[in-house]
Design a protein around this motif. Structure first.
Motif, PDB file in Angstrom:
ATOM      1  N   ASN A 177       0.848  -1.207   0.000  1.00 48.91           N
ATOM      2  CA  ASN A 177       0.000   0.000   0.000  1.00 48.91           C
ATOM      3  C   ASN A 177       0.878   1.249   0.000  1.00 48.91           C
ATOM      4  O   ASN A 177       1.857   1.330   0.762  1.00 48.91           O
ATOM      5  N   ILE A 178       0.473   2.218  -0.830  1.00 48.76           N
ATOM      6  CA  ILE A 178       1.206   3.475  -0.890  1.00 48.76           C
ATOM      7  C   ILE A 178       0.256   4.567  -1.385  1.00 48.76           C
ATOM      8  O   ILE A 178      -0.677   4.293  -2.165  1.00 48.76           O
ATOM      9  N   THR A 179       0.441   5.788  -0.905  1.00 50.73           N
ATOM     10  CA  THR A 179      -0.368   6.922  -1.371  1.00 50.73           C
ATOM     11  C   THR A 179       0.398   7.667  -2.448  1.00 50.73           C
ATOM     12  O   THR A 179       1.551   8.062  -2.252  1.00 50.73           O
ATOM     13  N   LEU A 180      -0.247   7.845  -3.614  1.00 55.73           N
ATOM     14  CA  LEU A 180       0.408   8.478  -4.756  1.00 55.73           C
ATOM     15  C   LEU A 180      -0.370   9.711  -5.199  1.00 55.73           C
ATOM     16  O   LEU A 180      -1.589   9.786  -5.067  1.00 55.73           O
ATOM     17  N   PHE A 181       0.385  10.660  -5.737  1.00 57.32           N
ATOM     18  CA  PHE A 181      -0.212  11.878  -6.279  1.00 57.32           C
ATOM     19  C   PHE A 181       0.386  12.194  -7.649  1.00 57.32           C
ATOM     20  O   PHE A 181      -0.329  12.395  -8.621  1.00 57.32           O
ATOM     21  N   ASP A 182       1.724  12.207  -7.720  1.00 56.88           N
ATOM     22  CA  ASP A 182       2.393  12.588  -8.959  1.00 56.88           C
ATOM     23  C   ASP A 182       2.417  11.431  -9.962  1.00 56.88           C
ATOM     24  O   ASP A 182       2.211  10.263  -9.619  1.00 56.88           O
ATOM     25  N   GLU A 183       2.680  11.795 -11.187  1.00 55.28           N
ATOM     26  CA  GLU A 183       2.823  10.783 -12.241  1.00 55.28           C
ATOM     27  C   GLU A 183       4.212  10.144 -12.121  1.00 55.28           C
ATOM     28  O   GLU A 183       5.218  10.709 -12.544  1.00 55.28           O
ATOM     29  N   VAL A 184       4.271   8.967 -11.525  1.00 55.61           N
ATOM     30  CA  VAL A 184       5.537   8.281 -11.277  1.00 55.61           C
ATOM     31  C   VAL A 184       5.465   6.869 -11.848  1.00 55.61           C
ATOM     32  O   VAL A 184       4.380   6.324 -12.091  1.00 55.61           O
ATOM     33  N   ASP A 185       6.657   6.284 -12.059  1.00 59.09           N
ATOM     34  CA  ASP A 185       6.702   4.895 -12.512  1.00 59.09           C
ATOM     35  C   ASP A 185       6.202   3.979 -11.399  1.00 59.09           C
ATOM     36  O   ASP A 185       6.554   4.132 -10.223  1.00 59.09           O
ATOM     37  N   LEU A 186       5.371   3.041 -11.790  1.00 60.15           N
ATOM     38  CA  LEU A 186       4.850   2.078 -10.818  1.00 60.15           C
ATOM     39  C   LEU A 186       5.885   0.970 -10.595  1.00 60.15           C
ATOM     40  O   LEU A 186       6.714   0.681 -11.469  1.00 60.15           O
ATOM     41  N   PRO A 187       5.863   0.338  -9.424  1.00 63.05           N
ATOM     42  CA  PRO A 187       6.873  -0.692  -9.108  1.00 63.05           C
ATOM     43  C   PRO A 187       6.783  -1.878 -10.063  1.00 63.05           C
ATOM     44  O   PRO A 187       5.719  -2.196 -10.603  1.00 63.05           O
ATOM     45  N   ILE A 188       7.956  -2.517 -10.243  1.00 59.89           N
ATOM     46  CA  ILE A 188       8.033  -3.681 -11.128  1.00 59.89           C
ATOM     47  C   ILE A 188       8.354  -4.912 -10.289  1.00 59.89           C
ATOM     48  O   ILE A 188       9.460  -5.036  -9.753  1.00 59.89           O
ATOM     49  N   PRO A 189       7.400  -5.830 -10.150  1.00 56.21           N
ATOM     50  CA  PRO A 189       7.644  -7.062  -9.392  1.00 56.21           C
ATOM     51  C   PRO A 189       8.260  -8.140 -10.288  1.00 56.21           C
ATOM     52  O   PRO A 189       8.527  -7.913 -11.475  1.00 56.21           O
ATOM     53  N   TYR A 190       8.447  -9.322  -9.715  1.00 55.68           N
ATOM     54  CA  TYR A 190       9.040 -10.436 -10.464  1.00 55.68           C
ATOM     55  C   TYR A 190       8.201 -11.689 -10.253  1.00 55.68           C
ATOM     56  O   TYR A 190       7.686 -11.937  -9.162  1.00 55.68           O
ATOM     57  N   ARG A 191       8.058 -12.476 -11.313  1.00 56.21           N
ATOM     58  CA  ARG A 191       7.426 -13.787 -11.214  1.00 56.21           C
ATOM     59  C   ARG A 191       8.180 -14.752 -12.109  1.00 56.21           C
ATOM     60  O   ARG A 191       8.409 -14.462 -13.290  1.00 56.21           O
ATOM     61  N   HIS A 192       8.576 -15.874 -11.528  1.00 51.33           N
ATOM     62  CA  HIS A 192       9.398 -16.828 -12.249  1.00 51.33           C
ATOM     63  C   HIS A 192       8.688 -17.309 -13.512  1.00 51.33           C
ATOM     64  O   HIS A 192       7.544 -17.757 -13.474  1.00 51.33           O
ATOM     65  N   GLU A 193       9.421 -17.193 -14.633  1.00 49.24           N
ATOM     66  CA  GLU A 193       8.978 -17.688 -15.933  1.00 49.24           C
ATOM     67  C   GLU A 193       7.757 -16.956 -16.476  1.00 49.24           C
ATOM     68  O   GLU A 193       6.966 -17.507 -17.247  1.00 49.24           O
ATOM     69  N   PHE A 194       7.564 -15.717 -16.054  1.00 51.50           N
ATOM     70  CA  PHE A 194       6.512 -14.871 -16.612  1.00 51.50           C
ATOM     71  C   PHE A 194       7.102 -13.497 -16.909  1.00 51.50           C
ATOM     72  O   PHE A 194       8.042 -13.039 -16.252  1.00 51.50           O
ATOM     73  N   ASN A 195       6.518 -12.842 -17.890  1.00 56.13           N
ATOM     74  CA  ASN A 195       6.853 -11.450 -18.178  1.00 56.13           C
ATOM     75  C   ASN A 195       5.833 -10.536 -17.508  1.00 56.13           C
ATOM     76  O   ASN A 195       4.625 -10.772 -17.593  1.00 56.13           O
ATOM     77  N   PHE A 196       6.330  -9.490 -16.853  1.00 54.09           N
ATOM     78  CA  PHE A 196       5.439  -8.513 -16.231  1.00 54.09           C
ATOM     79  C   PHE A 196       4.978  -7.515 -17.294  1.00 54.09           C
ATOM     80  O   PHE A 196       5.787  -6.892 -17.985  1.00 54.09           O
ATOM     81  N   ILE A 197       3.646  -7.362 -17.421  1.00 57.63           N
ATOM     82  CA  ILE A 197       3.078  -6.462 -18.421  1.00 57.63           C
ATOM     83  C   ILE A 197       2.743  -5.102 -17.818  1.00 57.63           C
ATOM     84  O   ILE A 197       2.992  -4.050 -18.427  1.00 57.63           O
ATOM     85  N   GLY A 198       2.195  -5.094 -16.623  1.00 55.03           N
ATOM     86  CA  GLY A 198       1.813  -3.847 -15.980  1.00 55.03           C
ATOM     87  C   GLY A 198       0.785  -4.100 -14.900  1.00 55.03           C
ATOM     88  O   GLY A 198       0.555  -5.232 -14.477  1.00 55.03           O
ATOM     89  N   TRP A 199       0.134  -3.001 -14.442  1.00 51.44           N
ATOM     90  CA  TRP A 199      -0.867  -3.083 -13.377  1.00 51.44           C
ATOM     91  C   TRP A 199      -2.247  -2.767 -13.943  1.00 51.44           C
ATOM     92  O   TRP A 199      -2.419  -1.779 -14.655  1.00 51.44           O
ATOM     93  N   SER A 200      -3.197  -3.622 -13.603  1.00 53.33           N
ATOM     94  CA  SER A 200      -4.557  -3.443 -14.128  1.00 53.33           C
ATOM     95  C   SER A 200      -5.510  -2.988 -13.024  1.00 53.33           C
ATOM     96  O   SER A 200      -5.473  -3.527 -11.907  1.00 53.33           O
ATOM     97  N   ASP A 201      -6.367  -1.998 -13.378  1.00 53.81           N
ATOM     98  CA  ASP A 201      -7.432  -1.584 -12.449  1.00 53.81           C
ATOM     99  C   ASP A 201      -8.746  -2.248 -12.815  1.00 53.81           C
ATOM    100  O   ASP A 201      -9.811  -1.878 -12.318  1.00 53.81           O
ATOM    101  N   GLY A 202      -8.689  -3.224 -13.717  1.00 48.25           N
ATOM    102  CA  GLY A 202      -9.877  -3.923 -14.189  1.00 48.25           C
ATOM    103  C   GLY A 202     -10.281  -3.497 -15.579  1.00 48.25           C
ATOM    104  O   GLY A 202     -11.016  -4.220 -16.260  1.00 48.25           O
ATOM    105  N   GLU A 203      -9.786  -2.323 -15.996  1.00 45.58           N
ATOM    106  CA  GLU A 203     -10.117  -1.830 -17.333  1.00 45.58           C
ATOM    107  C   GLU A 203      -8.862  -1.529 -18.134  1.00 45.58           C
ATOM    108  O   GLU A 203      -8.758  -1.885 -19.307  1.00 45.58           O
ATOM    109  N   ASN A 204      -7.937  -0.832 -17.511  1.00 47.66           N
ATOM    110  CA  ASN A 204      -6.721  -0.412 -18.201  1.00 47.66           C
ATOM    111  C   ASN A 204      -5.490  -1.011 -17.508  1.00 47.66           C
ATOM    112  O   ASN A 204      -5.535  -1.426 -16.344  1.00 47.66           O
TER     113      ASN A 204
END
Length: 646
Positions: A177-204
């Motif tokens: 959990n984190i509080t955000l205001f500015d347009e910043v890069d979102l964190p990049i996690p890791y998962r074995h044998e998968f490529n990270f695409i991004g974060w989804s809010d259910g639509e975008n």
């Protein structure tokens, strides 16, 4: 929101404060509390650094054996029995250290059964930092399988304090959990044998924080990680990074990848199994590994990969062979680089054909086999009962011979020998046929177990002993004869190890430096060829890494024991009381005491080179020597390497 308001903008009555807000601007950006759901992923070092650790400690020393400080050790440490120890291994994908083992002050590190690790956090009951002591003991007691560590500096090179943060599973794998205001890069996690695409809010799907305006009515949002299965190209790249072009050891073949389960098959199970276990082949081999990938919907695809496995050293004319009997722990890299065959002496047999020799087997296992496998040497188990008369009892009973041969195969398989050398010195004339019968059973059982394995025998040169081995008939059950053309004579001022016949004394003053009839390599080869029809390629001739000493006593030269080449070079060659000679006709060096009372015949680099040249010129199997522990200078082995072009 920390903004100030002028006092005149307020109005008061008895019980209220009145303030009129300006109409909100719906276009204003607002602060939003963001929750990140990993969906099977894991946080990396950069994100965990922003989280509150479960515990935070400070390491102050490296390798402190005194126990007064909280210390860190590398993977070379061996002691620290009474320390509480946490073993850490780096996950390079996440840059996190995971706890892979713990020890509750039970034993020295060298005695523990441990997985691979990089560092050890260690603390003793006498440690001045009681917080560190209590935290480490509690972690060990809880035996948490999912405990992770971050350092604020490189643990290898830090000089002062090293901060150590501990994180539990709920932090590493949980929501963030984190509080955000500015347009910043979102964190990049890791998962074995998968490529990270991004974060989804259910639509975008986002990789940077999109910012939210007041009119959106959003003060909280949950983003879920979006993962894409690796492609078959990714799998191919992964396997190509795992498999070496030339395989030399076991390889870990994955059984799952992204959304696939994987099964393997091998074109040569005897070299690389479908589990990736490697066995060095006797010949160069190209192995094809086939991966069958099955998706969750049942779809199957296959991919093949090739690896090359280099075989043992090729056994062709000019073999470099040795016996080793002592000082197994002193073998050098040159020993393995030079030799093709290593005859390890001796495992003993009793009269019932049982084999024993725990020290011998331990020496072979610890000092010979590991390097031999790297270099492709053939490691042969040389058998010699003690006393030698037990050979007669073994050979006289066919059932005992059968048991003896079975025991040979059992030890070969258990310890990884590449064959057996029979050292029966010497059958009686009446036992010649028994020798053939014994060799036949041994040969057939060893070859049935593995046709690549060698069966050899140590048999003397000269005219007297070879007839006792029924070589006309027994040779078919012998791959190579280790012809002992050393120690053939030990008295009368005669050479023990001549290359050529020379019946007149090289030193006429003292009557030394000559050969006994048939006791030279050349004469022995002629006997083997002419009397027993043994081809040259089967004969490996012997050289001496020791000298035989004779003393002149009561008007005759008599045997006085052996002298290692190491001692010959150290104590005789540059000793003013002795003179070194070389008989160019016999190709033998010898040392004579100036007063004519001591005579030593031996091999030196010059004579070894001459014998190597003879072997190559005459298409002989090769050169062997007795024995490696007799020469710690390396001179004779180096001459052999040069002479045989190794």
């Amino acid at each position: 929101n920390d903004e100030t308001i002028e006092q005149e903008q307020y109005t008061f009555d008895d019980i209220t404060i009145n303030y009129t807000f300006a109409k909100p601007n719906p276009e204003e950006f607002v602060f939003v509390e963001v929750t990140f759901d990993l969906d099977g992923g894991v946080w990396t070092k950069n994100i965990l650094n922003d989280m509150t650790p479960d515990q935070s400690l400070v390491v102050t020393t490296k390798d402190d054996i005194g126990g007064k400080t909280f210390t860190i050790l590398d993977d070379k440490a061996t002691a620290y029995r009474y320390f509480y120890k946490i073993f850490l291994k780096l996950d390079e994908k996440t840059d996190l250290y995971q706890v892979v083992a713990v020890d509750n002050a039970r034993g020295h590190i060298i005695n523990l059964d441990l997985p691979e690790y990089n560092y050890v956090l260690a603390v003793h009951d006498d440690c001045n930092d009681k917080d560190a002591l209590n935290v480490i003991k509690n972690y060990i007691k809880s035996n948490d399988d999912n405990l992770y560590v971050l350092f604020d500096k490189d643990p290898y090179s830090f000089e002062n304090n090293l901060k150590v943060n501990f994180y539990k599973e709920d932090s590493v794998f949980g929501v963030y959990n984190i509080t955000l205001f500015d347009e910043v890069d979102l964190p990049i996690p890791y998962r074995h044998e998968f490529n990270f695409i991004g974060w989804s809010d259910g639509e975008n799907i986002y990789t940077t924080f999109p910012r939210y305006q007041l009119k959106d009515g959003i003060t909280k949002v949950t983003y879920k990680a979006v993962w894409e299965s690796f492609s078959l190209d990714d799998f191919k790249n992964l396997i190509n990074s795992i498999l070496p072009k030339e395989i030399e050891s076991d390889v870990e073949l994955p059984t799952s990848f992204s959304n696939y389960t994987i099964s393997w098959s091998s074109s040569h199970e005897d070299v690389v199994t479908n589990m990736g276990k490697f066995t060095k082949p006797y010949k160069d081999t190209k192995v094809t590994l086939i991966a069958t990938l099955k998706s969750k919907n049942g779809e199957e695809k296959q991919m093949s990969f090739e690896v090359f496995a280099k075989g043992y050293k090729e056994l062709k004319n000019g073999i470099a062979s040795s016996y080793i009997y002592r000082n197994y722990n002193l073998v050098t890299d040159e020993f393995f680089e030079t030799l093709d065959i290593i005859n390890c002496a001796f495992i003993t047999a009793d009269s019932a054909g049982r084999l024993s020799g725990s020290n011998f087997l331990s020496n072979v296992k610890n000092y010979i086999l590991p390097k031999a496998r790297e270099n492709g040497n053939w490691v042969i188990m040389s058998v010699a009962p003690n006393p030698d008369t037990k050979w007669s009892k073994i050979a006289a009973n066919p059932a005992t011979v059968e048991a003896f041969a079975n025991n040979i195969v059992k030890v070969i398989n258990e310890y990884g020998f590449d064959g057996v050398d029979i050292d029966w010195e010497t059958p009686t004339s009446s036992e010649a046929k028994l020798f053939t019968a014994l060799m036949k059973v041994v040969y057939q059982k060893v070859k049935a177990n593995n046709p690549n394995h060698l069966v050899t025998a140590a048999i003397a040169g000269g005219m007297w002993q070879p007839p006792r081995y029924d070589l006309i008939n027994s040779q078919k059950y012998i791959d190579y004869i280790n012809m002992m053309t050393y120690g053939m004579v030990s008295s009368n001022g005669q050479y023990q190890n001549a290359l050529y016949r020379s019946t007149s004394s090289h030193n006429t003053k003292f009557g030394v430096g000559k050969t006994l009839t048939s006791c030279s390599i050349h004469e022995s080869i002629e006997i083997y060829n002419n009397d027993f029809n043994i081809p040259n390629h089967k004969i490996i001739v012997g050289v001496a890494f020791y000298g035989l000493k004779q003393t002149y006593t009561n008007g005759a030269w008599k045997g006085a024991g052996s002298v290692f080449y190491t001692n010959i070079k150290k104590s005789y060659i540059n000793n003013s009381l002795y003179t070194e000679y070389y008989d160019e006709k016999a190709e033998v060096p010898y040392i004579l005491k100036n007063d004519g009372t001591e005579f030593i015949s031996y091999d030196n680099p010059r004579s070894v080179l001459a014998k190597c040249e003879y072997v190559l010129d005459n298409g002989l199997g090769g050169i062997m020597y007795w024995e490696n522990g007799c020469d710690s200078t390396g001179d004779l082995l180096a001459a052999m390497k040069l002479g045989l072009n190794k």
